[in-house]
Enzyme design. Structure first.
Site, short mmCIF file in Angstrom:
data_model
loop_
_atom_site.label_atom_id
_atom_site.label_comp_id
_atom_site.label_asym_id
_atom_site.label_seq_id
_atom_site.Cartn_x
_atom_site.Cartn_y
_atom_site.Cartn_z
N VAL A 134 0.85 -1.18 0.00
CA VAL A 134 0.00 0.00 0.00
C VAL A 134 0.89 1.24 0.00
CG1 VAL A 134 -1.90 1.20 1.15
CG2 VAL A 134 -1.67 -1.29 1.38
N CYS A 135 0.50 2.24 -0.77
CA CYS A 135 1.11 3.57 -0.69
C CYS A 135 2.62 3.50 -0.91
CB CYS A 135 0.74 4.18 0.66
SG CYS A 135 0.94 5.97 0.78
N LEU A 136 3.41 4.02 0.03
CA LEU A 136 4.85 4.08 -0.14
C LEU A 136 5.53 2.74 0.09
CD1 LEU A 136 5.86 7.53 1.40
CD2 LEU A 136 5.09 6.95 -0.88
N GLY A 187 -2.74 2.50 -4.18
CA GLY A 187 -2.39 3.90 -4.11
C GLY A 187 -2.24 4.44 -2.70
#
Length: 343
Positions: A134-136, A187
């Site tokens: 997820v994400c970073l 994202g």
């Protein structure tokens, strides 16, 4: 001689490792665990009342294990402390949450400090685990070498930094969830719930995923980050010819596009202008203008009470349906839906 009907082997219980590390985001780490647990309870309740899978037995609920590679408690972003266990055996799925990033320039140091986690991610992938992030967390997968030549996404806010650091990755920055083989990436922060619904659909089917979304007040899985992108929050792009062209176009959004006039403003031929913009962006000056017009329209839709027709005219279009089609193509939803959701 009578024969006993053969029975299918019971499905194997899915083991999911939730990787905790210093500075990771608790929502991304535990949000998926909570949603999977609730989905299992809903699946069981639905099976007892109406049946969920046309008479087929429900799969066993996945076993979720909070794991860390460092001894002792792990301090998450915000100072919250958890006490994970050590990883053991093979996992069917590994979840890699993203990290808190105070300053973009600190990213390289943070990734360097998480070298042990990157080695563990590589080992899990080599043993056949599905790896989801997820994400970073996508930065950790890229650092581990798992995303070379593969499709992936990350938080739209850090997509430029990701693209610059990992040019070998096929970044799909506007996608909210990307699945490439046994690698899943999603994202920005709340996309962990979209990832969870995706996994729930895999485990229990679409009806359970839909019921879980309704019970937990989640939207059905989203497909794009584009409606949430605000270019004003992105770090300034380095000076370039294409940036200068876009700046010139942004100052004249309401004026008709004139390639010859644009080229003359930069004292070059139209052909040279097209070639240089394509070399730098893979796009065209007209596409840059369209992106700028849509970005301005997004600001006006959320920040003013002007009608859609007034906004369309303000960014250089006379025909509302034509602009609405462009807006939907770049943003993923209509101007009216964008304004309604944003407010």
């Amino acid at each position: 001689m009578a024969t006993t009907p053969s029975t299918a082997p019971a499905p194997e219980t899915l083991r999911i490792a939730l990787l905790a590390y210093p500075g990771c985001l608790g929502t991304e780490l535990l949000g998926l665990a909570d949603l999977l647990r609730l989905a299992g309870q809903l699946a069981q309740a639905m099976d007892q009342t109406t049946g969920t899978t046309a008479g087929q037995a429900l799969p066993p609920a996945p076993v979720l294990e909070l794991v860390a590679l460092r001894p002792g408690p792990v301090r998450l972003a915000g100072g919250f402390v958890l006490s994970p266990g050590r990883p053991r055996g093979r996992y069917g799925l590994l979840l890699v949450p993203g990290m808190e990033l105070g300053r973009p320039e600190a990213l390289a140091l943070q990734l360097q400090a998480l070298a042990e986690e990157q080695r563990f991610i590589r080992r899990c992938a080599a043993r056949g685990s599905v790896v989801a992030t997820v994400c970073l967390g996508s930065f950790l997968l890229a650092e581990a070498g798992l995303l070379d030549g593969r499709r992936a996404t990350t938080s739209w806010l850090f997509a430029p930094a990701f693209a610059a650091r990992y040019p070998q990755v096929q970044l799909q920055a506007q996608e909210l969830l990307v699945e490439d083989g046994a690698l899943l990436s999603s994202g920005a922060v709340s996309s962990v719930f979209d990832l969870a619904l995706h996994l729930i659909k895999r485990l229990y089917g679409a009806r359970v995923a839909s019921r879980t979304a309704r019970v937990t007040l989640l939207q059905p899985p989203r497909s794009s980050q584009a409606p949430y992108v605000d270019e004003r929050l992105l770090p300034p792009a380095p000076p370039s010819f294409a940036q200068a062209v876009r700046g010139w176009l942004e100052a004249r959004l309401a004026e008709p596009f004139d390639l010859a006039r644009l080229a003359a403003a930069f004292h070059i031929s139209s052909r040279t202008l097209l070639r240089r913009v394509r070399q730098e962006t893979g796009s065209t000056p007209l596409a840059l203008l369209q992106q700028a017009r849509v970005q301005k329209a997004k600001q006006l839709l959320l920040g003013t009470r002007q009608s859609t027709a007034q906004i369309v005219a303000a960014v250089g279009y006379q025909d509302v349906p034509t602009f609405a089609r462009l807006f939907r193509r770049l943003v993923g939803e209509s101007p009216a839906r964008f304004r309604q959701r944003g407010r």
